[in-house]
Design a protein around this motif. Structure first.
Motif, PDB file in Angstrom:
ATOM      1  N   ARG A  21       0.812  -1.222   0.000  1.00 56.64           N
ATOM      2  CA  ARG A  21       0.000   0.000   0.000  1.00 56.64           C
ATOM      3  C   ARG A  21       0.844   1.271   0.000  1.00 56.64           C
ATOM      4  O   ARG A  21       0.564   2.202  -0.759  1.00 56.64           O
ATOM      5  CB  ARG A  21      -0.944  -0.027   1.206  1.00 56.64           C
ATOM      6  N   ASP A  22       1.876   1.347   0.839  1.00 54.36           N
ATOM      7  CA  ASP A  22       2.670   2.576   0.907  1.00 54.36           C
ATOM      8  C   ASP A  22       3.371   2.861  -0.414  1.00 54.36           C
ATOM      9  O   ASP A  22       3.532   4.013  -0.805  1.00 54.36           O
ATOM     10  CB  ASP A  22       3.668   2.539   2.068  1.00 54.36           C
ATOM     11  N   LEU A  23       3.759   1.819  -1.137  1.00 53.73           N
ATOM     12  CA  LEU A  23       4.386   2.007  -2.448  1.00 53.73           C
ATOM     13  C   LEU A  23       3.353   2.438  -3.482  1.00 53.73           C
ATOM     14  O   LEU A  23       3.589   3.355  -4.272  1.00 53.73           O
ATOM     15  CB  LEU A  23       5.079   0.725  -2.897  1.00 53.73           C
ATOM     16  N   ALA A  24       2.192   1.768  -3.477  1.00 52.00           N
ATOM     17  CA  ALA A  24       1.143   2.063  -4.462  1.00 52.00           C
ATOM     18  C   ALA A  24       0.621   3.493  -4.336  1.00 52.00           C
ATOM     19  O   ALA A  24       0.242   4.109  -5.331  1.00 52.00           O
ATOM     20  CB  ALA A  24      -0.004   1.073  -4.316  1.00 52.00           C
ATOM     21  N   LEU A  25       0.609   4.041  -3.116  1.00 52.10           N
ATOM     22  CA  LEU A  25       0.051   5.374  -2.898  1.00 52.10           C
ATOM     23  C   LEU A  25       1.078   6.496  -3.036  1.00 52.10           C
ATOM     24  O   LEU A  25       0.729   7.674  -2.934  1.00 52.10           O
ATOM     25  CB  LEU A  25      -0.602   5.446  -1.513  1.00 52.10           C
ATOM     26  N   ASP A  26       2.315   6.167  -3.310  1.00 54.49           N
ATOM     27  CA  ASP A  26       3.394   7.156  -3.439  1.00 54.49           C
ATOM     28  C   ASP A  26       3.429   7.709  -4.865  1.00 54.49           C
ATOM     29  O   ASP A  26       3.900   7.050  -5.791  1.00 54.49           O
ATOM     30  CB  ASP A  26       4.722   6.502  -3.079  1.00 54.49           C
ATOM     31  N   VAL A  27       2.936   8.943  -5.053  1.00 57.16           N
ATOM     32  CA  VAL A  27       2.843   9.527  -6.400  1.00 57.16           C
ATOM     33  C   VAL A  27       4.206   9.688  -7.070  1.00 57.16           C
ATOM     34  O   VAL A  27       4.277   9.750  -8.296  1.00 57.16           O
ATOM     35  CB  VAL A  27       2.098  10.887  -6.408  1.00 57.16           C
ATOM     36  N   THR A  28       5.290   9.723  -6.300  1.00 62.02           N
ATOM     37  CA  THR A  28       6.621   9.886  -6.893  1.00 62.02           C
ATOM     38  C   THR A  28       7.096   8.610  -7.584  1.00 62.02           C
ATOM     39  O   THR A  28       8.113   8.636  -8.275  1.00 62.02           O
ATOM     40  CB  THR A  28       7.663  10.310  -5.841  1.00 62.02           C
ATOM     41  N   ARG A  29       6.382   7.515  -7.445  1.00 62.17           N
ATOM     42  CA  ARG A  29       6.770   6.236  -8.046  1.00 62.17           C
ATOM     43  C   ARG A  29       6.138   5.995  -9.419  1.00 62.17           C
ATOM     44  O   ARG A  29       6.296   4.937  -9.998  1.00 62.17           O
ATOM     45  CB  ARG A  29       6.430   5.085  -7.109  1.00 62.17           C
ATOM     46  N   TYR A  30       5.415   6.980  -9.942  1.00 61.30           N
ATOM     47  CA  TYR A  30       4.746   6.835 -11.237  1.00 61.30           C
ATOM     48  C   TYR A  30       5.345   7.811 -12.244  1.00 61.30           C
ATOM     49  O   TYR A  30       5.710   8.929 -11.895  1.00 61.30           O
ATOM     50  CB  TYR A  30       3.246   7.136 -11.092  1.00 61.30           C
ATOM     51  N   LEU A  37       4.764  12.635 -12.357  1.00 63.13           N
ATOM     52  CA  LEU A  37       3.424  13.208 -12.367  1.00 63.13           C
ATOM     53  C   LEU A  37       3.497  14.659 -11.905  1.00 63.13           C
ATOM     54  O   LEU A  37       4.346  15.015 -11.087  1.00 63.13           O
ATOM     55  CB  LEU A  37       2.509  12.414 -11.433  1.00 63.13           C
ATOM     56  N   PRO A  38       2.606  15.508 -12.413  1.00 65.99           N
ATOM     57  CA  PRO A  38       2.634  16.912 -12.005  1.00 65.99           C
ATOM     58  C   PRO A  38       2.251  17.087 -10.533  1.00 65.99           C
ATOM     59  O   PRO A  38       1.550  16.248  -9.957  1.00 65.99           O
ATOM     60  CB  PRO A  38       1.607  17.577 -12.924  1.00 65.99           C
ATOM     61  N   GLY A  40       0.343  18.040  -7.319  1.00 69.88           N
ATOM     62  CA  GLY A  40      -1.095  18.009  -7.083  1.00 69.88           C
ATOM     63  C   GLY A  40      -1.761  16.725  -7.529  1.00 69.88           C
ATOM     64  O   GLY A  40      -2.962  16.549  -7.323  1.00 69.88           O
ATOM     65  N   SER A  41      -1.008  15.817  -8.137  1.00 73.90           N
ATOM     66  CA  SER A  41      -1.556  14.521  -8.543  1.00 73.90           C
ATOM     67  C   SER A  41      -1.797  13.664  -7.306  1.00 73.90           C
ATOM     68  O   SER A  41      -1.096  13.795  -6.296  1.00 73.90           O
ATOM     69  CB  SER A  41      -0.593  13.793  -9.475  1.00 73.90           C
ATOM     70  N   THR A  42      -2.791  12.773  -7.385  1.00 76.34           N
ATOM     71  CA  THR A  42      -3.085  11.866  -6.287  1.00 76.34           C
ATOM     72  C   THR A  42      -3.221  10.442  -6.803  1.00 76.34           C
ATOM     73  O   THR A  42      -3.488  10.222  -7.988  1.00 76.34           O
ATOM     74  CB  THR A  42      -4.388  12.255  -5.557  1.00 76.34           C
ATOM     75  N   VAL A  43      -3.024   9.491  -5.897  1.00 85.70           N
ATOM     76  CA  VAL A  43      -3.207   8.075  -6.205  1.00 85.70           C
ATOM     77  C   VAL A  43      -4.091   7.481  -5.123  1.00 85.70           C
ATOM     78  O   VAL A  43      -3.888   7.743  -3.937  1.00 85.70           O
ATOM     79  CB  VAL A  43      -1.865   7.317  -6.248  1.00 85.70           C
ATOM     80  N   ALA A  44      -5.082   6.674  -5.523  1.00 87.65           N
ATOM     81  CA  ALA A  44      -5.975   6.009  -4.575  1.00 87.65           C
ATOM     82  C   ALA A  44      -6.066   4.535  -4.931  1.00 87.65           C
ATOM     83  O   ALA A  44      -6.131   4.178  -6.116  1.00 87.65           O
ATOM     84  CB  ALA A  44      -7.359   6.637  -4.627  1.00 87.65           C
ATOM     85  N   CYS A  45      -6.043   3.689  -3.922  1.00 85.84           N
ATOM     86  CA  CYS A  45      -6.266   2.256  -4.138  1.00 85.84           C
ATOM     87  C   CYS A  45      -7.764   2.058  -4.345  1.00 85.84           C
ATOM     88  O   CYS A  45      -8.574   2.567  -3.572  1.00 85.84           O
ATOM     89  CB  CYS A  45      -5.791   1.450  -2.936  1.00 85.84           C
ATOM     90  N   LEU A  46      -8.129   1.313  -5.386  1.00 86.56           N
ATOM     91  CA  LEU A  46      -9.540   1.078  -5.679  1.00 86.56           C
ATOM     92  C   LEU A  46     -10.061  -0.174  -4.992  1.00 86.56           C
ATOM     93  O   LEU A  46     -11.268  -0.379  -4.923  1.00 86.56           O
ATOM     94  CB  LEU A  46      -9.755   0.981  -7.186  1.00 86.56           C
ATOM     95  N   VAL A  70       6.065   2.335 -13.344  1.00 90.60           N
ATOM     96  CA  VAL A  70       6.065   2.329 -11.882  1.00 90.60           C
ATOM     97  C   VAL A  70       7.482   2.011 -11.426  1.00 90.60           C
ATOM     98  O   VAL A  70       8.188   1.230 -12.061  1.00 90.60           O
ATOM     99  CB  VAL A  70       5.042   1.331 -11.309  1.00 90.60           C
ATOM    100  N   ILE A  71       7.895   2.636 -10.334  1.00 94.02           N
ATOM    101  CA  ILE A  71       9.272   2.509  -9.862  1.00 94.02           C
ATOM    102  C   ILE A  71       9.286   1.902  -8.465  1.00 94.02           C
ATOM    103  O   ILE A  71       8.649   2.429  -7.544  1.00 94.02           O
ATOM    104  CB  ILE A  71       9.953   3.887  -9.842  1.00 94.02           C
ATOM    105  N   GLY A  72      10.020   0.800  -8.322  1.00 93.25           N
ATOM    106  CA  GLY A  72      10.240   0.203  -7.006  1.00 93.25           C
ATOM    107  C   GLY A  72       9.037  -0.466  -6.383  1.00 93.25           C
ATOM    108  O   GLY A  72       8.980  -0.606  -5.169  1.00 93.25           O
ATOM    109  N   PHE A  73       8.093  -0.909  -7.185  1.00 96.83           N
ATOM    110  CA  PHE A  73       6.923  -1.591  -6.634  1.00 96.83           C
ATOM    111  C   PHE A  73       7.278  -3.004  -6.198  1.00 96.83           C
ATOM    112  O   PHE A  73       8.105  -3.671  -6.811  1.00 96.83           O
ATOM    113  CB  PHE A  73       5.807  -1.660  -7.672  1.00 96.83           C
TER     114      PHE A  73
END
Length: 96
Positions: A21-30, A37-38, A40-46, A70-73
Motif C-alpha cells: 500500500r505505501d508504495l502504491a500510494l506514493d505519487v513519486t513512483r509513477y 506526475l505533475p 497536485g496529482s493523487t493516487v488512490a487504491c480502488l 512504476v518505480i520500485g513496486f
C-alpha cells in the motif's frame, strides 16, 4: 501491470497481484511517458489490496500519455516487479 486505461485527468492501473500500500500510494513512483506526475496529482487504491489504483492529475494533459512506468513496486511478499515489466502501454478510453 495487466491493464492501464487513461481518460481525461484519470488513469486506472490493474496489477496481477496486490501491491504494498505505501508504495502504491506514493505519487513519486509513477511516470507518464518517462516524466514524473505533475504537482497536485493523487493516487488512490480502488481495492483494499491495492491491486488496482487510480491516478488523478490536477488537470487533463494536452495530449494523452502513451506509457506509464512504476518505480520500485513490490507485491505483499516483498517481491519486486520482474525486469522489463515496470512500463506498460496505456489504453485510451472512449473519446480519447
Amino acid at each position: 501491470m495487466q491493464l492501464v486505461q487513461q481518460w481525461e485527468n484519470h488513469a486506472l492501473l490493474r496489477f496481477s497481484e496486490p501491491i504494498k500500500r505505501d508504495l502504491a500510494l506514493d505519487v513519486t513512483r509513477y511516470r507518464f511517458d518517462g516524466a514524473p506526475l505533475p504537482a497536485g496529482s493523487t493516487v488512490a487504491c480502488l481495492v483494499v489490496s491495492c491491486a488496482a489504483v487510480e491516478i488523478t492529475l490536477p488537470a487533463a494533459r494536452g495530449r494523452p500519455p502513451k506509457t506509464v512506468t512504476v518505480i520500485g513496486f513490490e507485491d505483499l511478499a516483498g517481491k519486486p516487479f520482474a525486469p522489463g515489466t515496470e512500463t506498460h502501454d496505456i489504453n485510451l478510453m472512449a473519446g480519447q
